[in-house]
Design a protein around this motif. Structure first.
Motif, PDB file in Angstrom:
ATOM      1  N   LEU A   1      -7.120   2.734  -2.656  1.00  0.00           N
ATOM      2  CA  LEU A   1      -5.746   2.332  -2.340  1.00  0.00           C
ATOM      3  C   LEU A   1      -4.892   2.416  -3.590  1.00  0.00           C
ATOM      4  O   LEU A   1      -5.246   1.853  -4.629  1.00  0.00           O
ATOM      5  CB  LEU A   1      -5.707   0.903  -1.805  1.00  0.00           C
ATOM      6  CG  LEU A   1      -6.511   0.560  -0.550  1.00  0.00           C
ATOM      7  CD1 LEU A   1      -6.302  -0.908  -0.195  1.00  0.00           C
ATOM      8  CD2 LEU A   1      -6.132   1.460   0.619  1.00  0.00           C
TER       9      LEU A   1
ATOM     10  N   LEU B   1      -1.545   1.009  -4.949  1.00  0.00           N
ATOM     11  CA  LEU B   1      -0.717  -0.141  -4.601  1.00  0.00           C
ATOM     12  C   LEU B   1       0.518  -0.222  -5.500  1.00  0.00           C
ATOM     13  O   LEU B   1       0.507   0.262  -6.643  1.00  0.00           O
ATOM     14  CB  LEU B   1      -1.530  -1.428  -4.752  1.00  0.00           C
ATOM     15  CG  LEU B   1      -2.874  -1.487  -4.019  1.00  0.00           C
ATOM     16  CD1 LEU B   1      -3.611  -2.757  -4.400  1.00  0.00           C
ATOM     17  CD2 LEU B   1      -2.667  -1.403  -2.512  1.00  0.00           C
TER      18      LEU B   1
ATOM     19  N   THR C   1      -4.557   0.497  -8.761  1.00  0.00           N
ATOM     20  CA  THR C   1      -5.533   1.192  -7.934  1.00  0.00           C
ATOM     21  C   THR C   1      -6.650   0.235  -7.555  1.00  0.00           C
ATOM     22  O   THR C   1      -7.195  -0.469  -8.409  1.00  0.00           O
ATOM     23  CB  THR C   1      -6.139   2.390  -8.687  1.00  0.00           C
ATOM     24  OG1 THR C   1      -5.092   3.259  -9.115  1.00  0.00           O
ATOM     25  CG2 THR C   1      -7.091   3.166  -7.792  1.00  0.00           C
TER      26      THR C   1
ATOM     27  N   VAL D   1       0.861  -1.192   0.000  1.00  0.00           N
ATOM     28  CA  VAL D   1       0.000   0.000   0.000  1.00  0.00           C
ATOM     29  C   VAL D   1       0.893   1.237   0.000  1.00  0.00           C
ATOM     30  O   VAL D   1       1.758   1.407   0.858  1.00  0.00           O
ATOM     31  CB  VAL D   1      -0.929   0.012   1.229  1.00  0.00           C
ATOM     32  CG1 VAL D   1      -1.763   1.294   1.246  1.00  0.00           C
ATOM     33  CG2 VAL D   1      -1.818  -1.219   1.232  1.00  0.00           C
TER      34      VAL D   1
ATOM     35  N   VAL E   1      -3.406   5.811   0.862  1.00  0.00           N
ATOM     36  CA  VAL E   1      -4.778   5.481   1.254  1.00  0.00           C
ATOM     37  C   VAL E   1      -5.617   6.752   1.189  1.00  0.00           C
ATOM     38  O   VAL E   1      -5.267   7.761   1.802  1.00  0.00           O
ATOM     39  CB  VAL E   1      -4.845   4.895   2.682  1.00  0.00           C
ATOM     40  CG1 VAL E   1      -6.285   4.572   3.063  1.00  0.00           C
ATOM     41  CG2 VAL E   1      -3.959   3.662   2.796  1.00  0.00           C
TER      42      VAL E   1
ATOM     43  N   THR F   1     -13.028   3.603  -0.105  1.00  0.00           N
ATOM     44  CA  THR F   1     -11.597   3.707   0.196  1.00  0.00           C
ATOM     45  C   THR F   1     -10.816   3.412  -1.077  1.00  0.00           C
ATOM     46  O   THR F   1     -11.040   2.397  -1.739  1.00  0.00           O
ATOM     47  CB  THR F   1     -11.173   2.706   1.287  1.00  0.00           C
ATOM     48  OG1 THR F   1     -11.941   2.947   2.463  1.00  0.00           O
ATOM     49  CG2 THR F   1      -9.697   2.868   1.608  1.00  0.00           C
TER      50      THR F   1
END
Length: 352
Positions: free
Chosen positions: A301, A303, A311, A289, A292, A299
């Motif tokens: 993320l 990555l 995403t 991650v 955030v 949510t």
């Protein structure tokens, strides 16, 4: 209402060809959005429909009539601009009725049409105000009212919400859509915001570099994009693209992500995964991650998977911090496969 037919339309400025053979069909009463990045030619095409730009080749038909050489005022279209273009010294009522006054319409007819448009747009209490006394959204409604009073066969919108704040854009989006549903007037709407196009239009025309990449309903473009450009342009956040190969019926990405697929073996392919179709799964592939983003309802993320940025969009609140390791698995029923060289969709890829 009127049908708008655009056939092999071209536009050049000297040696520079801006539009390179555009074919678009807008049916009676249809709401069509022209979308694409800056410089793709969408506003130029709209201005050619309006008669504000000359046509270098092809033809434009409005209501079955070729209008290539017909001046704007005789095309029976009304255009709403990005910058409102209101007369600062005129009241709302006079701004809305000015075109009718120029056309020599009787005073009582002008008043009647202005009052009817003001009622539709919730402007009745603002008719005596000057533009400087209005909010941005109210000014945009006045610009729309000026178009409505003309009772045209086609409405043309050129990025009308670009100057508004985010909350007001959402409100005006709904108002323009409701207006179209009420009046049923054929509408061509230019925007660079694909969310506007997805939520408002019956049909979307995606443009790039002066050509049409794909035409279809919002969900058709979302579920089955013809190429990587459309796939990356339609949908927010944008689609993830992962280079790799298919062997023994399974896709393996250069970053290590795997996805089972029932298709022929081939190298040099790109797998497309929308962020909402990349799930957190204990049996998936590891990723780190990086960022955030919490919006409350969702949510997001960002990555990192062996150097590949991905995403993930989750519909729940996730208590995850940057630096943590997660495992992700693509939804195999909603994958898209493209040829790496051409960018074109490979027909065997699954769709939503």
């Amino acid at each position: 209402m009127a049908q708008v037919l655009i056939r092999d339309v071209r536009k050049s400025y000297g040696p520079v060809e801006v539009l390179r053979g555009i074919d678009v069909e807008v049916e009676n009463g249809e709401f069509v959005a022209l979308v694409g990045p800056s410089g793709c030619g969408k506003s130029t095409l709209l201005r050619m429909i309006a008669g504000l730009e000359g046509i270098s080749g092809g033809e434009v038909r409005i209501g079955g009539r070729v209008v290539n050489d017909i001046p704007p005022k005789q095309r029976d279209v009304a255009m709403v601009f990005q910058n409102y273009a209101l007369y600062p010294h005129m009241t709302v009522a006079k701004n809305m009725g000015f075109s009718l006054k120029l056309a020599g319409k009787p005073r009582d007819e002008i008043d009647r049409r202005v009052a009817a448009a003001a009622e539709i747009l919730d402007l009745s209490s603002l008719l005596d105000r000057l533009p400087r006394q209005l909010s941005g959204g109210q000014r945009q409604r006045v610009a729309m009212g000026r178009a409505i009073v003309r009772d045209p066969v086609v409405f043309l919108f050129d990025e009308p919400l670009s100057n508004l704040d985010a909350k007001l854009r959402v409100q005006m989006r709904a108002e323009i859509k409701a207006l179209h549903q009420r009046l049923g007037t054929t509408t061509v709407y230019v925007t660079h915001d694909q969310v506007e196009a997805m939520t408002m239009a019956d049909k979307i025309v995606v443009m790039k570099g002066g050509v049409v990449e794909q035409v279809g309903s919002p969900l058709e473009l979302y579920d089955r994009p013809d190429n990587m450009f459309v796939a990356g342009f339609i949908g927010s956040p944008a689609m993830n693209f992962i280079k790799g190969r298919v062997a023994n019926g399974q896709f393996t990405g250069e970053c290590g992500l795997t996805a089972p697929e029932t298709m022929e073996n081939r190298a040099d392919v790109v797998l497309g995964i929308r962020p909402e179709h990349l799930h957190l799964d204990p049996s998936g592939t590891e990723a780190t991650v990086v960022v955030v983003e919490q919006t409350g309802a969702e949510t997001l993320l960002l990555l990192d998977m062996n150097g590949q940025k991905l995403t993930h969009l989750g519909r729940d609140r996730l208590h995850i911090r940057p630096g943590e390791i997660v495992r992700v698995m693509p939804d195999t029923a909603r994958l898209h496969l493209f040829d790496e060289q051409t960018g074109r969709r490979i027909g065997g890829a699954a769709s939503a």
